[in-house]
Design a protein around this motif. Structure first.
Motif, short mmCIF file in Angstrom:
data_model
loop_
_atom_site.label_atom_id
_atom_site.label_comp_id
_atom_site.label_asym_id
_atom_site.label_seq_id
_atom_site.Cartn_x
_atom_site.Cartn_y
_atom_site.Cartn_z
N ILE A 1 1.72 -0.26 5.68
CA ILE A 1 1.70 -1.52 4.92
C ILE A 1 0.79 -1.37 3.69
O ILE A 1 1.14 -1.68 2.56
CB ILE A 1 1.22 -2.70 5.81
N GLU A 2 -0.39 -0.82 3.97
CA GLU A 2 -1.37 -0.64 2.89
C GLU A 2 -0.88 0.32 1.82
O GLU A 2 -0.98 0.07 0.62
CB GLU A 2 -2.64 -0.08 3.53
N PHE A 3 -0.35 1.45 2.28
CA PHE A 3 0.10 2.50 1.35
C PHE A 3 1.20 1.97 0.42
O PHE A 3 1.16 2.20 -0.80
CB PHE A 3 0.60 3.70 2.17
N ILE A 4 2.17 1.23 1.02
CA ILE A 4 3.27 0.72 0.20
C ILE A 4 2.75 -0.29 -0.83
O ILE A 4 3.16 -0.30 -1.97
CB ILE A 4 4.37 0.09 1.10
N GLN A 5 1.75 -1.07 -0.41
CA GLN A 5 1.20 -2.06 -1.33
C GLN A 5 0.44 -1.41 -2.49
O GLN A 5 0.53 -1.85 -3.63
CB GLN A 5 0.23 -2.97 -0.58
N GLN A 6 -0.32 -0.36 -2.18
CA GLN A 6 -1.22 0.20 -3.19
C GLN A 6 -0.60 1.26 -4.10
O GLN A 6 -1.11 1.53 -5.17
CB GLN A 6 -2.45 0.80 -2.50
#
Ligand code: ADP
Length: 478
Positions: free
Chosen positions: A16-21
């Motif tokens: 989730i974090e990786f896709i957002q950042q």
């Protein structure tokens, strides 16, 4: 592309974090739903906080129209096959292995990008270091003596562009040679560093276009790639000024110690010399001038007189105590000095010229000392000039620098380049009967007045000595 995730654990949270950042310029992925049967799992809390749809039943994902891709992260085959059988045809699905591969690829590309960023930072740091922080001349050189890089300071001095220098050999660019440096004035520090694998230092002497000597302290540092020298950093610093100061201090020291020595010995020698002289003269009276012994006694008396002259000079030299200064008329002082040596000039048939500036200010000086300087220079000039030649005395006032100049010029034999370096050293003489103290004394006196003495000479053409004296009293005199 909208993504629904089925799964649990840190991988889910990370995804989730990786896709957002991260930046995905074409796909623009967005996590829109998360199915997880643990309501309080950290990834669920995070997703909920960010307004992502959360459910405990992954079947809820199949009813949604906004999902383009389902990523299964539980690692269970039965769940993945169930997803495959229930999802709409337009929706794609990844199992946890494919997701892992995707993660590995993205991690590798991220590391690559970080490495590139690090490299670019290091390059900026290197450029700031060699071009702005280091004031010395810097060259990066290959073990084959080829220049890999140079800093801006050196390029400016060389008057060349970077591309004109890179790839050329260091000896070609710095010394205009076809072979590596060698010899007393050009030892090669690079060769030492290559042979020893250790940093090496040396000093080189170069002449500039006006034949002035310039000294450089050169340090060479090898850079290793494994056990092999990959390149060498050469840093050169112009130390001419430091060397000049050191030489001047040594000269001062020498003068001071000679002065002390002279003061101690001269008085002791003077008395026995007077006894020898008077005894020789008294004995002379017992012989007729044409008798051989009369001549021998005359030689004794003459040589004793010469010794006394040397002793007097030594005492003058030792007397470099505080001058007693008064406001004085320099033109008058030069005139009086010339009058005292006119006879010597006439005796050698040397013409004397005098040129006085009429805008001379009074100068605060010790008349005896400066008169002795003018006489020393004048007598030297007459001695160096053949009959029919000319010795001239000139004065001038340089308002810009607040100094007066006294020039003693001759059309005599001139001074060789070799002798020029030793002129002011005590006891340097080229004359059979010289003491080598005249110029050392003159130099000392002029220095005590805060002035300077300069020489210009051409062998076979003549010499000019210039004494420059400040018009103003210096701080100490006040
Ligand atoms: P001395 O006259 O006893 O030799 P000085 O210190 O006065 O000692 O001079 C040192 C040397 O400098 C001289 O022996 C001479 O070689 C050289 N010199 C000084 N003045 C002149 C000049 N005007 N022309 C040529 N050589 C000079």
């Amino acid at each position: 592309m909208n993504i629904g995730i089925v799964g649990d654990g840190p991988r889910c949270e990370f995804l989730i974090e990786f896709i957002q950042q991260s930046e995905f310029p074409t796909m623009r992925p967005r996590v829109v739903a998360l199915a997880n049967d643990r309501v309080n799992a950290p990834c669920v809390v995070k997703a909920r906080d960010q307004g992502i749809f959360v459910t405990t039943d992954y079947n809820d994902l199949f009813n949604r129209d906004d999902i383009d891709l389902i990523i299964e992260l539980t690692g269970r085959e039965d769940v993945f096959f169930d997803i495959l059988s229930k999802k709409k045809r337009s929706v794609r699905a990844f199992d946890s292995k494919t997701a892992e591969l995707f993660w590995e690829v993205s991690r590798a590309s991220r590391l690559h990008r970080l490495a590139e960023e690090e490299l670019s930072k290091a390059k900026t740091l290197y450029s700031v270091f060699i071009n702005q922080l280091l004031q010395e001349d810097v060259m990066i050189i290959s073990p084959a003596y080829r220049i890999i890089d140079v800093n801006d300071t050196l390029l400016k001095k060389l008057g060349l562009k970077r591309e004109e220098v890179i790839g050329k050999t260091c000896f070609e660019i710095s010394h205009h040679r076809n072979t590596p440096c060698e010899g007393e004035h050009h030892p090669c520090p690079l060769r030492d560093a290559i042979n020893s694998g250790k940093p090496s230092q040396t000093t080189q002497m170069h002449y500039d276009k006006d034949r002035n000597e310039h000294y450089y302290a050169i340090s060479c540092y090898p850079i290793f790639e494994g056990s092999k020298i990959d390149a060498l950093v050469e840093i050169s610093k112009d130390i001419t000024r430091d060397i000049e100061i050191q030489k001047a201090m040594m000269q001062q020291e020498k003068l001071a110690s000679v002065g002390r020595l002279a003061a101690g010995v001269a008085h002791e020698i003077n008395n026995p010399l007077t006894t020898i002289l008077t005894t020789a003269m008294l004995l002379q009276e017992d012989f007729a001038p044409d008798e051989p012994l009369f001549k021998d006694l005359k030689t004794i008396a003459d040589e004793t007189l010469r010794c006394r002259r040397i002793v007097t000079n030594l005492l003058d030299f030792a007397k470099q105590s505080k001058p007693s200064k008064k406001q004085s008329d320099v033109n008058m002082l030069v005139r009086e000095s010339v009058a005292l040596i006119r006879k010597q000039a006439a005796f050698k048939d040397v013409e004397v010229g005098q040129f006085y500036s009429d805008s001379m200010p009074d100068v605060y000086l010790d008349k005896n000392q400066i008169q002795q300087c003018i006489i020393n220079l004048g007598l030297n000039a007459i001695e160096a000039t053949d009959s029919g030649g000319r010795v001239s005395f000139e004065t001038s006032f340089l308002a810009d620098s607040g100094t007066v100049a006294i020039v003693v010029r001759d059309t005599g034999e001139g001074i060789s380049e070799e002798d020029m370096k030793k002129l002011f050293e005590p006891f340097f003489t080229t004359k059979d009967t010289g003491t080598g103290l005249g110029l050392a004394i003159t130099h000392g006196f002029v220095q005590q007045h805060g002035g300077a003495i300069e020489v210009e000479s051409k062998e076979g053409e003549g010499t000019a000595f210039t004494i420059r004296l400040p018009v103003k009293k210096d701080g100490q005199d006040e």
